[in-house]
Design a protein around this motif. Structure first.
Motif, PDB file in Angstrom:
ATOM      1  N   GLU A   1     107.116  69.457 -37.548  1.00 35.51           N
ATOM      2  CA  GLU A   1     106.721  70.408 -36.507  1.00 35.51           C
ATOM      3  C   GLU A   1     107.836  70.696 -35.499  1.00 35.51           C
ATOM      4  O   GLU A   1     107.768  71.709 -34.793  1.00 35.51           O
ATOM      5  N   TYR A   2     108.863  69.857 -35.427  1.00 34.93           N
ATOM      6  CA  TYR A   2     109.915  70.017 -34.435  1.00 34.93           C
ATOM      7  C   TYR A   2     111.233  70.559 -34.966  1.00 34.93           C
ATOM      8  O   TYR A   2     112.049  71.067 -34.203  1.00 34.93           O
ATOM      9  N   ALA A   3     111.466  70.424 -36.268  1.00 28.80           N
ATOM     10  CA  ALA A   3     112.774  70.789 -36.814  1.00 28.80           C
ATOM     11  C   ALA A   3     112.691  71.113 -38.293  1.00 28.80           C
ATOM     12  O   ALA A   3     111.773  70.661 -38.989  1.00 28.80           O
ATOM     13  N   ILE A   4     113.661  71.882 -38.730  1.00 27.36           N
ATOM     14  CA  ILE A   4     113.914  72.009 -40.159  1.00 27.36           C
ATOM     15  C   ILE A   4     115.400  71.741 -40.369  1.00 27.36           C
ATOM     16  O   ILE A   4     116.219  71.909 -39.449  1.00 27.36           O
ATOM     17  N   ALA A   5     115.732  71.335 -41.585  1.00 26.34           N
ATOM     18  CA  ALA A   5     117.128  71.077 -41.935  1.00 26.34           C
ATOM     19  C   ALA A   5     117.382  71.670 -43.312  1.00 26.34           C
ATOM     20  O   ALA A   5     116.509  71.631 -44.182  1.00 26.34           O
TER      21      ALA A   5
ATOM     22  N   VAL B   1     120.583  71.277 -38.780  1.00 27.84           N
ATOM     23  CA  VAL B   1     119.258  70.901 -38.284  1.00 27.84           C
ATOM     24  C   VAL B   1     118.975  71.811 -37.097  1.00 27.84           C
ATOM     25  O   VAL B   1     119.789  71.905 -36.170  1.00 27.84           O
ATOM     26  N   ILE B   2     117.828  72.507 -37.160  1.00 27.29           N
ATOM     27  CA  ILE B   2     117.482  73.432 -36.077  1.00 27.29           C
ATOM     28  C   ILE B   2     116.079  73.113 -35.564  1.00 27.29           C
ATOM     29  O   ILE B   2     115.202  72.713 -36.331  1.00 27.29           O
TER      30      ILE B   2
ATOM     31  N   GLU C   1     109.322  67.833 -27.911  1.00 30.92           N
ATOM     32  CA  GLU C   1     110.255  68.614 -28.732  1.00 30.92           C
ATOM     33  C   GLU C   1     111.628  67.955 -28.784  1.00 30.92           C
ATOM     34  O   GLU C   1     112.249  67.895 -29.846  1.00 30.92           O
ATOM     35  N   ILE C   2     112.091  67.478 -27.639  1.00 29.15           N
ATOM     36  CA  ILE C   2     113.409  66.829 -27.595  1.00 29.15           C
ATOM     37  C   ILE C   2     113.404  65.570 -28.449  1.00 29.15           C
ATOM     38  O   ILE C   2     114.281  65.367 -29.291  1.00 29.15           O
ATOM     39  N   ALA C   3     112.412  64.726 -28.256  1.00 32.70           N
ATOM     40  CA  ALA C   3     112.338  63.489 -29.047  1.00 32.70           C
ATOM     41  C   ALA C   3     112.191  63.804 -30.533  1.00 32.70           C
ATOM     42  O   ALA C   3     112.868  63.201 -31.377  1.00 32.70           O
ATOM     43  N   GLY C   4     111.339  64.750 -30.875  1.00 32.76           N
ATOM     44  CA  GLY C   4     111.129  65.096 -32.273  1.00 32.76           C
ATOM     45  C   GLY C   4     112.376  65.647 -32.927  1.00 32.76           C
ATOM     46  O   GLY C   4     112.691  65.311 -34.077  1.00 32.76           O
ATOM     47  N   PHE C   5     113.124  66.478 -32.197  1.00 33.08           N
ATOM     48  CA  PHE C   5     114.345  67.053 -32.753  1.00 33.08           C
ATOM     49  C   PHE C   5     115.417  65.980 -32.953  1.00 33.08           C
ATOM     50  O   PHE C   5     116.038  65.901 -34.017  1.00 33.08           O
ATOM     51  N   VAL C   6     115.617  65.148 -31.952  1.00 36.15           N
ATOM     52  CA  VAL C   6     116.626  64.091 -32.063  1.00 36.15           C
ATOM     53  C   VAL C   6     116.267  63.137 -33.203  1.00 36.15           C
ATOM     54  O   VAL C   6     117.129  62.738 -33.990  1.00 36.15           O
ATOM     55  N   ARG C   7     114.996  62.782 -33.322  1.00 31.79           N
ATOM     56  CA  ARG C   7     114.575  61.932 -34.441  1.00 31.79           C
ATOM     57  C   ARG C   7     114.819  62.624 -35.775  1.00 31.79           C
ATOM     58  O   ARG C   7     115.244  61.984 -36.748  1.00 31.79           O
ATOM     59  N   ALA C   8     114.574  63.922 -35.851  1.00 34.24           N
ATOM     60  CA  ALA C   8     114.796  64.663 -37.096  1.00 34.24           C
ATOM     61  C   ALA C   8     116.263  64.617 -37.506  1.00 34.24           C
ATOM     62  O   ALA C   8     116.574  64.426 -38.685  1.00 34.24           O
ATOM     63  N   VAL C   9     117.168  64.764 -36.542  1.00 32.81           N
ATOM     64  CA  VAL C   9     118.601  64.690 -36.862  1.00 32.81           C
ATOM     65  C   VAL C   9     118.922  63.328 -37.476  1.00 32.81           C
ATOM     66  O   VAL C   9     119.621  63.236 -38.491  1.00 32.81           O
ATOM     67  N   GLY C  10     118.398  62.261 -36.895  1.00 33.44           N
ATOM     68  CA  GLY C  10     118.627  60.923 -37.433  1.00 33.44           C
ATOM     69  C   GLY C  10     118.041  60.740 -38.823  1.00 33.44           C
ATOM     70  O   GLY C  10     118.676  60.161 -39.706  1.00 33.44           O
ATOM     71  N   ILE C  11     116.839  61.231 -39.036  1.00 35.92           N
ATOM     72  CA  ILE C  11     116.207  61.133 -40.352  1.00 35.92           C
ATOM     73  C   ILE C  11     117.029  61.873 -41.397  1.00 35.92           C
ATOM     74  O   ILE C  11     117.268  61.364 -42.497  1.00 35.92           O
ATOM     75  N   VAL C  12     117.484  63.072 -41.066  1.00 33.54           N
ATOM     76  CA  VAL C  12     118.282  63.875 -41.999  1.00 33.54           C
ATOM     77  C   VAL C  12     119.556  63.126 -42.385  1.00 33.54           C
ATOM     78  O   VAL C  12     119.914  63.052 -43.563  1.00 33.54           O
ATOM     79  N   ALA C  13     120.251  62.553 -41.402  1.00 38.58           N
ATOM     80  CA  ALA C  13     121.486  61.813 -41.699  1.00 38.58           C
ATOM     81  C   ALA C  13     121.194  60.606 -42.593  1.00 38.58           C
ATOM     82  O   ALA C  13     121.920  60.352 -43.555  1.00 38.58           O
ATOM     83  N   ARG C  14     120.127  59.864 -42.282  1.00 45.48           N
ATOM     84  CA  ARG C  14     119.780  58.704 -43.105  1.00 45.48           C
ATOM     85  C   ARG C  14     119.406  59.122 -44.523  1.00 45.48           C
ATOM     86  O   ARG C  14     119.869  58.528 -45.503  1.00 45.48           O
ATOM     87  N   GLU C  15     118.566  60.146 -44.643  1.00 44.57           N
ATOM     88  CA  GLU C  15     118.136  60.588 -45.972  1.00 44.57           C
ATOM     89  C   GLU C  15     119.288  61.156 -46.800  1.00 44.57           C
ATOM     90  O   GLU C  15     119.242  61.132 -48.025  1.00 44.57           O
ATOM     91  N   ALA C  16     120.325  61.661 -46.128  1.00 47.50           N
ATOM     92  CA  ALA C  16     121.512  62.173 -46.830  1.00 47.50           C
ATOM     93  C   ALA C  16     122.446  61.041 -47.250  1.00 47.50           C
ATOM     94  O   ALA C  16     123.453  61.290 -47.912  1.00 47.50           O
TER      95      ALA C  16
ATOM     96  N   LEU D   1     119.870  77.098 -31.294  1.00 46.55           N
ATOM     97  CA  LEU D   1     120.415  75.736 -31.323  1.00 46.55           C
ATOM     98  C   LEU D   1     120.455  75.215 -32.751  1.00 46.55           C
ATOM     99  O   LEU D   1     119.476  75.347 -33.496  1.00 46.55           O
ATOM    100  N   HIS D   2     121.583  74.650 -33.127  1.00 46.79           N
ATOM    101  CA  HIS D   2     121.703  74.000 -34.428  1.00 46.79           C
ATOM    102  C   HIS D   2     122.717  72.879 -34.325  1.00 46.79           C
ATOM    103  O   HIS D   2     123.706  72.970 -33.610  1.00 46.79           O
ATOM    104  N   VAL D   3     122.418  71.799 -35.036  1.00 48.84           N
ATOM    105  CA  VAL D   3     123.305  70.648 -35.100  1.00 48.84           C
ATOM    106  C   VAL D   3     123.809  70.547 -36.532  1.00 48.84           C
ATOM    107  O   VAL D   3     123.023  70.574 -37.472  1.00 48.84           O
ATOM    108  N   HIS D   4     125.124  70.465 -36.672  1.00 47.61           N
ATOM    109  CA  HIS D   4     125.741  70.266 -37.977  1.00 47.61           C
ATOM    110  C   HIS D   4     125.815  68.764 -38.249  1.00 47.61           C
ATOM    111  O   HIS D   4     126.218  67.992 -37.376  1.00 47.61           O
TER     112      HIS D   4
END
Length: 125
Positions: free
Chosen positions: A32-36, A50-51, A70-85, A109-112
């Motif tokens: 609900e907070y991000a897609i990657a 990750v946006i 939203e902030i917590a969910g987005f930051v957590r999503a970035v971490g999950i994406v990095a771990r899953e990659a 906003l997008h994080v590479h």
């Protein structure tokens, strides 16, 4: 072309269209907070964007206006994406460009997430 990080949100930017499914993407994560999704012009063997799902122009806009959830969910999503990659070891780099001097090209906003090889110095000298 770099954009002004303080401009109003443009609901027709490329990432807004990706969020709405109007432009296809190779998604690797969604909640609900991000897609990657994989960058279409990767700068490293692993290059994922990750946006947030909300309409935020830049990190500045997001940090000022997003809810705590939203902030917590987005930051957590970035971490999950990095771990899953599989990027945590041997390491990865996060990059969020903000405004003209930061080289931001899309007004959403997008994080590479870069990984998969030694990434060299943070900035070219």
């Amino acid at each position: 072309m770099p954009i002004d990080a303080t401009q109003p949100y443009d609901p027709n930017n490329v990432f807004a269209k990706i969020l709405r499914g109007e432009i296809p993407s190779s998604r690797v994560y969604e909640d609900e907070y991000a897609i990657a999704f994989h960058d279409i012009a990767p700068a490293a063997p692993t290059h994922i964007l990750v946006i947030p799902t909300g309409p935020y122009v830049s990190w500045d806009d997001f940090s000022a206006k997003a809810s705590d959830a939203e902030i917590a969910g987005f930051v957590r999503a970035v971490g999950i994406v990095a771990r899953e990659a599989g990027a945590v070891e041997p390491g990865y780099r996060l990059l969020a460009n903000v405004g003209r001097h930061g080289g931001q090209e899309v007004p959403h906003l997008h994080v590479h997430v870069f990984a998969g090889q030694p990434l060299g110095p943070m900035l070219a000298r």
